[in-house]
Design a protein around this motif. Structure first.
Motif, mmCIF file in Angstrom:
data_model
loop_
_atom_site.group_PDB
_atom_site.id
_atom_site.type_symbol
_atom_site.label_atom_id
_atom_site.label_comp_id
_atom_site.label_asym_id
_atom_site.label_seq_id
_atom_site.Cartn_x
_atom_site.Cartn_y
_atom_site.Cartn_z
ATOM 1 N N THR A 210 0.847 -1.261 -0.094
ATOM 2 C CA THR A 210 0.094 -0.053 0.154
ATOM 3 C C THR A 210 0.839 1.257 -0.078
ATOM 4 N N ILE A 211 1.879 1.243 0.788
ATOM 5 C CA ILE A 211 2.777 2.425 1.000
ATOM 6 C C ILE A 211 3.642 2.490 -0.319
ATOM 7 N N LYS A 212 4.431 1.498 -0.636
ATOM 8 C CA LYS A 212 5.306 1.418 -1.677
ATOM 9 C C LYS A 212 6.380 2.610 -1.588
ATOM 10 N N TYR A 213 6.434 2.975 -0.351
ATOM 11 C CA TYR A 213 7.473 4.234 -0.016
ATOM 12 C C TYR A 213 7.255 5.494 -0.472
ATOM 13 N N ASP A 214 7.338 5.493 -1.797
ATOM 14 C CA ASP A 214 7.206 6.920 -2.590
ATOM 15 C C ASP A 214 5.869 6.970 -3.476
ATOM 16 N N ASP A 215 4.748 6.543 -2.967
ATOM 17 C CA ASP A 215 3.519 6.369 -3.620
ATOM 18 C C ASP A 215 3.167 7.698 -4.302
ATOM 19 N N SER A 216 2.644 8.048 -5.222
ATOM 20 C CA SER A 216 2.133 9.039 -5.938
ATOM 21 C C SER A 216 0.801 9.573 -5.294
ATOM 22 N N ARG A 217 -0.006 8.726 -4.700
ATOM 23 C CA ARG A 217 -1.037 9.449 -4.288
ATOM 24 C C ARG A 217 -1.048 10.314 -3.090
ATOM 25 N N GLN A 218 -2.004 11.012 -2.798
ATOM 26 C CA GLN A 218 -1.947 12.099 -1.650
ATOM 27 C C GLN A 218 -1.638 11.361 -0.324
ATOM 28 N N LYS A 219 -0.834 11.851 0.432
ATOM 29 C CA LYS A 219 -0.305 11.188 1.598
ATOM 30 C C LYS A 219 -1.601 11.064 2.648
ATOM 31 N N GLU A 220 -2.419 12.136 2.686
ATOM 32 C CA GLU A 220 -3.576 12.136 3.471
ATOM 33 C C GLU A 220 -4.476 10.951 3.190
ATOM 34 N N ILE A 221 -4.475 10.575 2.106
ATOM 35 C CA ILE A 221 -5.398 9.431 1.381
ATOM 36 C C ILE A 221 -4.883 8.193 2.078
ATOM 37 N N MET A 222 -3.446 8.052 1.667
ATOM 38 C CA MET A 222 -2.862 6.818 2.304
ATOM 39 C C MET A 222 -2.796 6.616 3.674
ATOM 40 N N THR A 223 -2.684 7.699 4.499
ATOM 41 C CA THR A 223 -2.777 7.572 6.111
ATOM 42 C C THR A 223 -4.060 6.777 6.336
ATOM 43 N N ALA A 224 -5.246 7.767 5.813
ATOM 44 C CA ALA A 224 -6.543 6.910 6.246
ATOM 45 C C ALA A 224 -6.667 5.685 5.908
ATOM 46 N N GLU A 225 -5.975 5.203 4.739
ATOM 47 C CA GLU A 225 -6.419 3.934 4.265
ATOM 48 C C GLU A 225 -5.573 2.876 5.397
ATOM 49 N N ILE A 226 -4.452 3.382 5.498
ATOM 50 C CA ILE A 226 -3.483 2.385 6.447
ATOM 51 C C ILE A 226 -3.928 2.569 7.961
ATOM 52 N N MET A 227 -4.350 3.550 8.157
ATOM 53 C CA MET A 227 -4.954 3.732 9.732
ATOM 54 C C MET A 227 -6.196 2.782 9.968
ATOM 55 N N ASP A 228 -7.060 2.834 9.126
ATOM 56 C CA ASP A 228 -8.215 1.919 8.878
ATOM 57 C C ASP A 228 -7.836 0.550 9.123
ATOM 58 N N TYR A 229 -6.849 0.130 7.986
ATOM 59 C CA TYR A 229 -6.506 -1.094 8.109
ATOM 60 C C TYR A 229 -5.799 -1.695 9.442
ATOM 61 N N VAL A 230 -4.981 -0.719 9.892
ATOM 62 C CA VAL A 230 -4.163 -1.128 11.193
ATOM 63 C C VAL A 230 -5.074 -1.449 12.374
ATOM 64 N N GLN A 231 -6.081 -0.428 12.263
ATOM 65 C CA GLN A 231 -7.198 -0.452 13.666
ATOM 66 C C GLN A 231 -8.175 -1.776 13.301
#
Length: 330
Positions: A210-231
């Protein structure tokens, strides 16, 4: 804790992660057998504790471990007895354009040690050996344990290096069939779709993908996705620590830090905890080498790490390897 202290190196964290037999077995089952549970966790034996009984040579483990990231001996019980394999795992943060040749050297080293250890028993006992067996330093019936090595690559860029020895060679097509090849088993962590069953492996490879380190998507969107997954998945701190180490702690998931009321990241918190743990273990190990007693080490921990005496003694109970106190290894 002293400021500016480097966090644990990714390879250190990865070795700790793959020390878990359930994860290690799942990695090989997913790569080799499409997820079928052929290799069982309780069949895996760390080479450092089993080398003497399996290969009858006490220095075997030390020589292998100096070159390999992680290696286990797998013992299968069958109707014909016990079958053995040596399973090795190599971690790569960056593309290595000589990896097939490097891997060939690692595996050769393991086979050579088996050959040398086997030959030792014929130095003093020549009875029953033919002339050819004596010169070969092995009997016609002697067999060695096979080696299977998997390379796990954690980089963000697609692996564009060679995957076999042939790809490293400038071979005329007419002679290619006569040049021995050596292929490697490669897993690209950020692009992995293997059928894992172990929850930690599923979480680790999902987060890295999901992260792929330097993903081109907005960081805020990635943050929300990953936080939802982690929780939702209740991802363990050891998985988060591994991801944090591999991404150099650059990816943040915000949670509240009670002491200050400010914002603190899960990745940063786990990485900081790992750094503290690593520093404390290092201090204790160093001081023991200098034959310092408990009180000296407690004082050193208090000074170097800016912790209380009570905390220093607690860490001593957890991480001292001398046997004077209980060691709890993660």
């Amino acid at each position: 804790m002293r400021k500016g202290k480097q966090r644990l190196k990714p390879n250190t964290v990865l070795r700790e992660y793959w020390d878990n037999n359930e994860r290690f077995a799942d990695l090989f089952n997913a790569q080799l057998f499409g997820g079928e549970q052929v290799i069982k966790p309780d069949e895996l034996l760390p080479v450092d504790t089993m080398a003497v009984s399996v290969f009858e040579h006490g220095e075997y483990a030390e020589s292998i471990e100096s070159a390999r990231d992680k290696i286990n001996i797998c013992r299968h019980s069958t109707a014909l007895g016990v079958e053995l394999e040596i399973l090795g795992e190599e971690n790569q943060e960056h593309i290595h354009y000589g990896m097939p040749m490097r891997l060939m050297g690692y595996d050769y080293h393991v086979y050579k040690k088996q050959y040398d250890d086997n030959a030792q028993k014929y130095k003093k006992c020549l009875e029953g050996l033919t002339r050819d067996e004596f010169l070969s330093k092995m009997k016609k019936t002697d067999k060695f344990v096979p080696v299977i090595t998997i390379v796990v690559y954690y980089g963000s860029e697609p692996w564009d290096g060679a995957r076999s020895l042939h790809e490293m060679l400038n071979i005329p097509e007419r002679v290619r069939p006569f040049v021995n090849d050596y292929s490697m088993l490669l897993i690209e962590a950020c692009r992995c779709s293997l059928p894992f069953e172990n929850p930690s492996n599923i979480d680790l490879f999902h987060l890295l993908g999901t992260i792929k380190y330097d993903d081109s998507r907005q960081k805020e969107i990635m943050t929300a996705e990953i936080m939802d997954y982690v929780q939702e998945k209740k991802v363990g701190e050891d998985v988060i620590r591994t991801v944090s180490s591999l991404t150099k702690g650059k990816f943040n998931m915000n949670v509240k830090k009670e002491e200050t009321g400010g914002m603190y990241t899960i990745f940063d918190k786990v990485a900081d905890d790992a750094a503290i743990e690593g520093e404390i273990k290092g201090i204790i190990k160093t001081e023991r080498r200098h034959n310092e007693d408990d009180e000296v080490i407690v004082g050193c921990l208090m000074t170097e790490c800016s912790i209380t005496e009570a905390d220093a003694r607690t860490y001593m109970e957890q991480y001292d390897r001398t046997g004077k106190v209980t060691l709890i290894e993660n």
